[in-house]
Write a protein that holds these residues in place. Structure first.
Motif, short mmCIF file in Angstrom:
data_model
loop_
_atom_site.label_atom_id
_atom_site.label_comp_id
_atom_site.label_asym_id
_atom_site.label_seq_id
_atom_site.Cartn_x
_atom_site.Cartn_y
_atom_site.Cartn_z
N ILE A 234 0.86 -1.19 0.00
CA ILE A 234 0.00 0.00 0.00
C ILE A 234 0.89 1.23 0.00
O ILE A 234 1.77 1.36 0.84
N CYS A 285 -3.04 4.61 -1.05
CA CYS A 285 -3.80 5.17 0.06
C CYS A 285 -3.23 6.55 0.35
O CYS A 285 -2.16 6.67 0.91
N LYS A 320 -6.46 7.26 7.33
CA LYS A 320 -5.83 6.14 6.63
C LYS A 320 -6.20 4.80 7.26
O LYS A 320 -6.16 3.77 6.59
N ASN A 323 -9.28 3.81 5.52
CA ASN A 323 -9.00 3.47 4.13
C ASN A 323 -8.28 2.13 3.99
O ASN A 323 -8.54 1.38 3.05
N ILE A 324 -7.41 1.83 4.93
CA ILE A 324 -6.72 0.53 4.87
C ILE A 324 -7.71 -0.59 5.20
O ILE A 324 -7.66 -1.66 4.60
N GLN A 328 -8.50 -3.63 2.68
CA GLN A 328 -8.47 -5.02 3.16
C GLN A 328 -9.78 -5.74 2.83
O GLN A 328 -9.78 -6.90 2.44
N PHE A 335 -4.45 -8.71 7.27
CA PHE A 335 -3.63 -7.52 7.51
C PHE A 335 -2.14 -7.89 7.58
O PHE A 335 -1.28 -7.10 7.24
N MET A 338 0.10 -7.42 4.48
CA MET A 338 0.20 -6.09 3.87
C MET A 338 1.42 -5.31 4.36
O MET A 338 1.81 -5.42 5.52
N PHE A 340 2.79 -1.24 4.34
CA PHE A 340 2.31 0.13 4.13
C PHE A 340 3.50 1.09 4.10
O PHE A 340 4.28 1.15 5.05
N VAL A 351 -1.32 3.94 11.77
CA VAL A 351 -1.62 2.68 11.09
C VAL A 351 -1.03 1.50 11.87
O VAL A 351 -1.68 0.48 12.10
N VAL A 358 0.04 -5.17 10.22
CA VAL A 358 0.52 -4.57 8.97
C VAL A 358 1.98 -4.16 9.17
O VAL A 358 2.33 -3.54 10.17
#
Lengths: 578, 87
Positions: A234, A285, A320, A323-324, A328, A335, A338, A340, A351, A358
C-alpha cells in the motif's frame, strides 16, 4: 511481527532464549554445518521468538553433514525436522579448492554440484523436510588477480560458477531452497559479515552482527514456506511516490524522473512496478482529492506507475486507518500480508497502532535512502511462483467489475446465473502442480485443514496411488479466475478422507463449494467408495469454513464429518462443467 | 602499569558488560577474576563478551590477545593500552 527487526543485535536474540516459548507454534529445524554453528543456532532460535515461532533446533557437531544425511537411522532423521539448514562455508570451500589438483580445479564446481545433487536426493528419500542450503559468499583470493575471471582454474571462477549452478540445482530439487547469503554479504560488505579473529579463534565464519542478518534471512524463507508472506503493498503518494505535494505544487512541479531528487522516487516506482509484475498487489492510500491524485498517473510523462498497475486506488480525506480497512475488505487478505509505505511518521504511527499486523517500515528521512533501505528488508519473500502471479492485478480489476454488476441484480441467484460460470475439473497434472502447491501455501481462510505442501509433496501425492486429486478452474463472462480450488482425497478402506479442500477467497459465494462437492461424490462413486469423511482444523484465520461440512449435508462423526454417498442430495449449482 | 583509577574505571565498565552479556547481575569481577570463577563465561559467551567490549570502547583486539588473556586484569590493561594508543 517486530516492526524494528532490522535493529536487532545478537545479544538481544541471545536474551530471547530465556523467554517463554510455550504456546508458540513449534517447528523442528536441523542445522548441519562444516564450521561452528552454535552461535548460528542461538541466533535462529532467538529470532524465532521475534516472529512468534518456537524453533526446536537439532544441531550436530560440525563437520557431520554427510554422516547425518547418509545414515538413514541418524539423529537427524529421528529429530523429525521440518527444515534442514545445510551450510558449507566459503572458507572451507577455499581450503578444499587449494588441495585439489589442477585438473580437479577445473571441475571443482561441477563436482560439488554433483555431490550436492546426491546429498539432496538422499535427504528426499528419508524425509519430507525442506532443505535450506546456504550459497557461497564470493571471496576472491586474487591469486590470478582480475585475470582470474578469464581462468577456469581460479577460485573466483569456480565459486561463481558454483553459485550459478546452485540456482539451477534448486530448480531441479523442489524441496531445496537457496539461502542467499552471498547477496546478504554484498549488502553489508564482507568486512561486516566476517570477523577474522572470530574465525581464527572459534572457527566462526560470520560476525555476530551478520549472524542476525543470516538468522532473519533463514526465518524469512521458513515463514514464506509456512504461508506467512506479504501479498500487498500500500503506497502513499506525496513525498513517497513523488517529491512534493501534488495538491499544492501542481503536476508540473512534483519531483520525478531522471533529474535530481526525482530519481529517488522514480527508483521506488520502478521497483514497485516490478513487484506488481511478479504478483504483489499494489494499492494507493493517499490524503488527496481523488482526481488530483490520479492526474500524474494519467498525464505525467515520467510516471512509471500507471492507473492500471494499481488494484485499488483510495484518495480522500478520511483517516488512513479507515482506508486501509476498506482496502483489506476488497482484497480479502489478512492484515499480516500487507506492507504500508508512507513518508509521514504520524500516518505510520496510527496505522501501526491500529493494525499491528501490517508491516510499516520506518522509512528513512532522505528519499534517496528509500530504495536501498526497502530492498535490505527483504519484504517480499515468496514460497513459489506461478504464471498466475503476474495476472493478479487484472484479476482484482475484473473483480471490481463484478461488484458493479452485482449491484444491478436484486437477487443473488439471478446474479450467479448471469455470470455464466464454467469450470474445468481434472486430476493434478504437471501444469497444475505448481499452482496447487501455491494454493496450499497461500490459502488461509478457505482451508479446512491448512496443511502446506511443496511442489515435491504434491508430485508425491499424485504419483503414489494412495490419493485421488481434483483441481478446478473457473471462468465467467468477465474473465478467467484460473485454478482456484483443489481437493486431495486419501483412500482409506471404504471411504475417502478429505486431506485438503482449499479455495481461493476470490470465488467465495459463487456456489463453487456445492459444485466441488458434487465432483467429490462423483469420484467416490466412480471408485466405489461409500463414504466421504472431512475434518475441520481451526486456525485463527479459517473461521469462515467452520460450518462448511454442516452446510453441505455432512453429519457429525468422531471429531470429523461424514457423508454417506447414498445420502447425498444434489444442491443447486450455477456452474457448468467444461 | 597504568594508574589504578583508570583501571578501576575500566573494570567497572567491563563488569557492566559481563552482567549484560552473561545475563547475570550478580557477577562481580576484579583484577584476578578468571574464566574458572564464572560459570557462564564459556568459549561461546567469550566471543560475545569480546565483541561487546570492542564495540563499547571502540577498539579492536587481535586474535592472539583474545587467546592470551589470563584474567580480567590483563584484559582491562589491554583495553587501557589501546585507549592510550588511540589518543
Amino acid at each position: 511481527m517486530n516492526q524494528l527487526i532490522i535493529d536487532l543485535d545478537f545479544l538481544s536474540l541471545k536474551k530471547n532464549l530465556k523467554k517463554d516459548f510455550s504456546g508458540l507454534k513449534t517447528l523442528n529445524i536441523a542445522i548441519l554445518g562444516d564450521s561452528s554453528t552454535q552461535l548460528l543456532n542461538q541466533a535462529i532460535k532467538g529470532f524465532g521468538y521475534e516472529i512468534q515461532l518456537n524453533f526446536q533446533i537439532y544441531e550436530t557437531d560440525y563437520g557431520q553433514i554427510d554422516q547425518e544425511v547418509y545414515n538413514t537411522s541418524s539423529e537427524l532423521y529421528k529429530s523429525n525436522p521440518n527444515f534442514i539448514v545445510i551450510f558449507h562455508s566459503a572458507q572451507k570451500l577455499l581450503s578444499k579448492f587449494y588441495e585439489s589438483s589442477d585438473s580437479a580445479k577445473k571441475d571443482f564446481a561441477t563436482n560439488h554440484i554433483q555431490y550436492l545433487n546426491n546429498l539432496f536426493n538422499k535427504v528426499k528419500e528419508n524425509t519430507n523436510a525442506k532443505v535450506l542450503y546456504f550459497n557461497f559468499i564470493e571471496i576472491n583470493d586474487f591469486v590470478f588477480g582480475n585475470y582470474g575471471n578469464k581462468v577456469q582454474t581460479s577460485f573466483i571462477f569456480q565459486l561463481r560458477k558454483l553459485n550459478y549452478e546452485l540456482m539451477n540445482l534448486s530448480i531441479e530439487h523442489s524441496n531445496v531452497f537457496i539461502n542467499d547469503i552471498s547477496s546478504l554479504s554484498n549488502q553489508e560488505g564482507f568486512r561486516y559479515s566476517f570477523d577474522p579473529k572470530m574465525y581464527v579463534n572459534a572457527d566462526m565464519v560470520f560476525s555476530l552482527d551478520f549472524l542476525v542478518k543470516v538468522a532473519k534471512n533463514t526465518a524469512d524463507i521458513i515463514l514464506s514456506q509456512i504461508g506467512r508472506f506479504k501479498k500487498c503493498l500500500i503506497l502513499d503518494l506525496d513525498n513517497t511516490m513523488w517529491g512534493g505535494i501534488i495538491g499544492d505544487d501542481g503536476i508540473d512541479n512534483i519531483h520525478i524522473g531522471d533529474l535530481g531528487i526525482g530519481k529517488a522516487f522514480t527508483s521506488l516506482q520502478a521497483w514497485s512496478k516490478q513487484l506488481k509484475q511478479r504478483g504483489i498487489i499494489l494499492a494507493v492510500c493517499s490524503k488527496n482529492t481523488e482526481y488530483i491524485a490520479k492526474e500524474p498517473f494519467v498525464k505525467h510523462p515520467d510516471m512509471l506507475l500507471k492507473l492500471e498497475d494499481i488494484s485499488i486506488f483510495v484518495a480522500n480525506w478520511e483517516s488512513k486507518v479507515d482506508n486501509i480497512k476498506y482496502i483489506q475488505s476488497i482484497l480479502n487478505i489478512g492484515f499480516d500480508s500487507m506492507v504500508f509505505l508512507d513518508d509521514n511518521p504520524y500516518e505510520r504511527g496510527i496505522v501501526r497502532n491500529e493494525f499491528p499486523e501490517v508491516l510499516v517500515p520506518e522509512l528513512p528521512e532522505d528519499p534517496s535512502d528509500y530504495i536501498g533501505f526497502l530492498i535490505n528488508l527483504n519484504l517480499f519473500e515468496m514460497a513459489s511462483f506461478s504464471e498466475e502471479d503476474a495476472e493478479r492485478t487484472k484479476l482484482y480489476q475484473e473483480e471490481s467489475k463484478r461488484v458493479d454488476l452485482k449491484k444491478t441484480y436484486t437477487s443473488e441467484i439471478e446474479y450467479l446465473r448471469h455470470l455464466k460460470m464454467t469450470s474445468e475439473v481434472k486430476a493434478f497434472d504437471n501444469f497444475t502442480i505448481p499452482r496447487v502447491a501455491q494454493l496450499t501455501q497461500r490459502s488461509n481462510q478457505f482451508n479446512l485443514r491448512t496443511i502446506r505442501y511443496s511442489e515435491s509433496d504434491i508430485m508425491e501425492i499424485t504419483s503414489c496411488g494412495e490419493y485421488l486429486t481434483l483441481s478446478f478452474d473457473l471462468n465467467d463472462k468477465f474473465g478467467n479466475y484460473g485454478l482456484i480450488s483443489a481437493v486431495i482425497l486419501k483412500k482409506i478402506q471404504d471411504y475417502l478422507f478429505i486431506d485438503t479442500w482449499i479455495m481461493s477467497c476470490r470465488v467465495i459465494k459463487r456456489g463453487m463449494e456445492e459444485f466441488v462437492l458434487k465432483k467429490i461424490v462423483d469420484i467416490a462413486n466412480e471408485y466405489g467408495f461409500t463414504k466421504i469423511v472431512g475434518e475441520y482444523i481451526p486456525t485463527p484465520k479459517n473461521g469462515i469454513v467452520k460450518d462448511h461440512f454442516l452446510k453441505l449435508g455432512f453429519v457429525p462423526g468422531d471429531n470429523n464429518w461424514v457423508l454417506h454417498v447414498n445420502n447425498y442430495k444434489s444442491l443447486k449449482i450455477y456452474i457448468d462443467e467444461k | 602499569m597504568k594508574n589504578n583509577e583508570e583501571l578501576n574505571y575500566v573494570i567497572k565498565k567491563v563488569n557492566a558488560i559481563f552482567n549484560d552479556v552473561l545475563e547475570n547481575d550478580d557477577i562481580k569481577i576484579n583484577y584476578e577474576t578468571t574464566v574458572k570463577d564464572i560459570d557462564e563465561w564459556d568459549s561461546l559467551s567469550h566471543i560475545a563478551l569480546v565483541v561487546s567490549i570492542e564495540k563499547s570502547f571502540q577498539i579492536r583486539f587481535t586474535a592472539k590477545e583474545i587467546q592470551d588473556f589470563k584474567n580480567v586484569g590483563e584484559m582491562c590493561e589491554g583495553i587501557l593500552l589501546k585507549l592510550g594508543n588511540k589518543k
